[in-house]
Design an enzyme around this catalytic site. Structure first.
Site, mmCIF file in Angstrom:
data_model
loop_
_atom_site.group_PDB
_atom_site.id
_atom_site.type_symbol
_atom_site.label_atom_id
_atom_site.label_comp_id
_atom_site.label_asym_id
_atom_site.label_seq_id
_atom_site.Cartn_x
_atom_site.Cartn_y
_atom_site.Cartn_z
ATOM 1 C CB CYS A 70 -0.913 0.014 1.221
ATOM 2 S SG CYS A 70 -1.867 1.549 1.382
ATOM 3 C CB CYS A 73 0.955 1.797 4.823
ATOM 4 S SG CYS A 73 -0.610 0.891 4.886
ATOM 5 C CG HIS A 116 -4.161 -0.908 4.854
ATOM 6 N ND1 HIS A 116 -3.723 -0.259 3.718
ATOM 7 C CD2 HIS A 116 -4.952 -1.935 4.424
ATOM 8 C CE1 HIS A 116 -4.210 -0.864 2.643
ATOM 9 N NE2 HIS A 116 -4.960 -1.876 3.043
ATOM 10 C CG ASN A 156 -14.311 8.672 -4.506
ATOM 11 O OD1 ASN A 156 -15.299 9.394 -4.404
ATOM 12 N ND2 ASN A 156 -13.437 8.816 -5.488
ATOM 13 C CG HIS A 167 -4.237 3.758 3.834
ATOM 14 N ND1 HIS A 167 -3.306 3.056 4.568
ATOM 15 C CD2 HIS A 167 -4.426 4.926 4.492
ATOM 16 C CE1 HIS A 167 -2.934 3.779 5.609
ATOM 17 N NE2 HIS A 167 -3.621 4.918 5.591
ATOM 18 C CG HIS A 169 -7.112 7.668 0.011
ATOM 19 N ND1 HIS A 169 -7.560 6.358 -0.139
ATOM 20 C CD2 HIS A 169 -7.137 8.199 -1.247
ATOM 21 C CE1 HIS A 169 -7.829 6.107 -1.410
ATOM 22 N NE2 HIS A 169 -7.591 7.211 -2.107
ATOM 23 C CD GLN A 171 -8.569 11.133 -5.322
ATOM 24 O OE1 GLN A 171 -7.967 11.594 -6.289
ATOM 25 N NE2 GLN A 171 -9.444 10.143 -5.444
#
Length: 349
Positions: A70, A73, A116, A156, A167, A169, A171
């Site tokens: 990933c 991470c 994660h 998303n 993971h 997150h 944007q």
């Protein structure tokens, strides 16, 4: 909040946000990376007036890597990632595969937690507040860049949405133009002002608060409600009671209340769809969480708000954008907004 600026090996910007003023973020990026050469192109659809981004380089972006690979991470145990530190609270960096870049804007990735397997809903109120502070900081910084018209922060969540990195997150897109949805809202707000002399979004919030059957939860400074004409099976709009254009204009009291309200909403979404034979457990809902902020110009009538919705309509069925939605932008919703609000009220974590 402490903000630390750093550079990745290919020259991209990395920013750490920490609640601890004594945090030290000096780990170098040891990866042998070439410079990012992306050249997105904006093309105008003359039939609709919409701007379309052509970003063919994104075909080669990282796609659903195993947990051990990933890129979001922390860098640990000899494995290097986009985050050079071996731990972090919130990290933001320029996307290596941006849809927008250069004169066409900018794209950033926001890592909400180093864990994660976590979800945003698992964050503490203090951790969620740090994410809010990061969104606010990036809104201010990106809005000040030459050529940026609108800043869009979003998350998303879930493979069903199309997420390629599991993971936790989000944007941030810094658009060089107002988005099509914002343009529609701007036109609707102008028409409402001309017809009534009032602000459209203040009226929408007042109507929702008066029609309590569509309210999901509320606090002193925020109200979450299902819109009267919801597009998605389960869709909630979260508004501050005081109309402001963007995140930078929230007061400390509004910022302090937001984490609790927002975490409560996310946890309600994750209680909507019980697992078969296990009513006490539920499958996490795939969702999109989207901050609507006013653009730099022609945004005086708009209002900061967050729109949260899931593409799942039953435990085993998704809402697909088929012929009417994709072909004609005419939405058909299978769940009444009033029923959706009632289910969300009942889905207490």
């Amino acid at each position: 909040m402490k903000k630390t600026l750093a550079k990745l090996a290919d020259g991209r910007e990395l920013i750490y946000f920490d609640s601890d003023e004594n945090a030290v973020r000096d780990a170098p990026d040891l990866r042998p990376l070439d410079r990012v050469r992306s050249r997105p192109e904006l093309r105008r659809d003359e039939a609709t007036g919409d701007w379309i981004t052509i970003a063919s380089h994104r075909q080669d972006r990282t796609y659903r890597p195993p947990v051990g690979a990933c890129p979001l991470c922390p860098s640990r145990d000899g494995r290097l990632s986009e985050i050079p530190a071996d731990d972090y609270e919130v990290a933001v960096f320029e996307n290596r595969f941006p849809s927008l870049a250069g004169t066409a804007g900018r794209c950033e990735v926001v890592c909400f937690t180093p864990e994660h397997e976590a979800r945003f809903a698992d964050l503490t109120p203090a951790a969620a507040r740090l994410v809010l502070d990061a969104w606010t900081d990036r809104t201010a910084e990106l809005s000040a860049l030459a050529g940026v018209e609108q800043v869009y922060c979003f998350e998303n969540r879930g493979a069903e949405i199309g997420v390629t990195l599991a993971h936790p997150h989000g944007q941030i897109y810094a658009f060089p133009h107002a988005t099509p949805r914002t343009a529609k809202m701007t036109a609707a707000a102008a028409a409402h002002r001309a017809a009534t002399g009032r602000n459209l979004f203040e009226d929408l919030l007042a109507d929702a608060r008066a029609a309590t059957e569509r309210v999901v939860t509320a606090g002193e400074h925020w109200t979450a409600f299902v819109p009267y004409a919801a597009r998605w099976p389960y869709e909630v709009h979260l508004y501050p009671h005081r109309r402001v254009p963007d995140l930078t204009c929230l007061t400390e009291a509004e910022r302090a209340e937001f984490p609790g309200i927002y975490l409560d909403l996310l946890r309600r979404f994750d209680r909507l769809f019980p697992l078969a034979g296990e009513p006490e457990r539920a499958a996490p809902a795939p969702y999109i969480s989207a901050w609507h902020q006013a653009p730099r110009t022609q945004g005086a009538e708009l209002a900061l708000h967050l729109e949260l919705f899931t593409v799942r309509r039953t435990p085993d069925k998704l809402k697909f954008l088929a012929g009417t939605e994709s072909g004609m932008e005419a939405f058909m919703n299978d769940v009444s907004p009033e029923a959706a609000a009632r289910q969300l009220r009942e889905a207490r974590p």
